[in-house]
Design a protein around this motif. Sequence first.
Motif, short mmCIF file in Angstrom:
data_model
loop_
_atom_site.label_atom_id
_atom_site.label_comp_id
_atom_site.label_asym_id
_atom_site.label_seq_id
_atom_site.Cartn_x
_atom_site.Cartn_y
_atom_site.Cartn_z
N UNK A 117 0.85 -1.20 0.00
CA UNK A 117 0.00 0.00 0.00
C UNK A 117 0.88 1.24 0.00
N UNK A 118 0.49 2.23 -0.80
CA UNK A 118 1.21 3.50 -0.84
C UNK A 118 1.23 4.12 0.56
N UNK A 119 2.42 4.40 1.12
CA UNK A 119 2.50 4.95 2.49
C UNK A 119 1.69 6.23 2.66
N UNK A 120 1.66 7.09 1.66
CA UNK A 120 0.90 8.34 1.77
C UNK A 120 -0.60 8.06 1.85
N UNK A 121 -1.06 7.09 1.06
CA UNK A 121 -2.48 6.74 1.10
C UNK A 121 -2.86 6.14 2.45
N UNK A 122 -1.99 5.29 2.96
CA UNK A 122 -2.28 4.67 4.25
C UNK A 122 -2.28 5.73 5.36
N UNK A 123 -1.33 6.64 5.31
CA UNK A 123 -1.27 7.70 6.30
C UNK A 123 -2.54 8.54 6.26
N UNK A 124 -3.03 8.83 5.06
CA UNK A 124 -4.25 9.63 4.92
C UNK A 124 -5.45 8.89 5.51
#
Length: 345
Positions: A117-124
């Motif tokens: 999973x894209x880290x930025x997407x998960x963080x969001x």
Amino acid sequence: MTLRSPVPPRDLTTSLPIGPVRAGRAAADEAAALLAGDPADLFRRLLTDQESEAALLAARQVLNGFLAEDEQDTDRTPDAAGASPAPGCDADAIAAYVLSARARIVPAITALTGADVDPEARDAVLRQRAPLTLLGACWLDTVSQAATQPAVIVNELFGHHITLTGEGTWDKGATARHRQALVQQGVHLPDVAAAAFLDAAAARPLTALHGAFRLALSRLPTSYLPEVIGVHYAVHAIGVDDLLLGTEPMLREQAVRDVPVLLPPARGGQPDRRRRPAAAAGRDAARGATGGRTHRTPHRAGHLAVRTVPGREGRRDRGEARATRRPPAPVRTPRRPPALGMAGR
């Protein structure tokens, strides 16, 4: 001679009678302005204001807006998969519906927790969910009080509250564990009560509204005890936060299902059986902070009609000004679930 047992009978009350709502004109106007404004402001007001007349009126309208029947809802059709449980159904039917919803949700959450999973997407996603995660089971904060004791169900719910708050050790409670898990995944947020919290979480209006629903429920647990029961079961049976964060649940589904009030009540009657499915089947866990269709806004729900008497503006919600509240409409399509006492530290 008649002998009386020294042991009082078990109090099986599951709700209090629905009575009139009393408020002053100034409080009604303030509540209307609050509901018509920014959802973030509504969230902050309900978080920090536990007893003002305007806040309690706003809380009632938020709850009615989420739980009332929506004639324009297109999610529920007669042949739709996972149709909402019928009003008055038993605990097994509610559990089957909620667990069916969980089965549909798990794959979507699993797709957000994988290594690819894209880290930025998960963080969001984690930040967007954080306002609900860190409120915890706030609806239990004041469920045990003079108006609800010594009901058996209230003592059961308060036992769950003690468990979720670490049995007196806050750092061992569910909310603290969730915050620690967020930190371990790189999501650092201020205290829930901080003015910058929602901005730091990049919370959208829909997220703030879902948080306001939970807070509103925590402000009025006495009037909405069947809804407290339904939300409590659904949130912990589905367990979105534990699935997202990889934490072990402190209350498992069977423990919550065993709450006596999920069975047909001995007192309280058919209205209670109609109200529990509405809250238990809420889609907060499914769509709470990551998207989904919006619902009608609380200030347009129209289920709280306040009539005021000049000169009585300063009275509390139990004061002298007159108001009427229609009983909640039979719920065809449940709203998304489910007080900051110790929650949100």
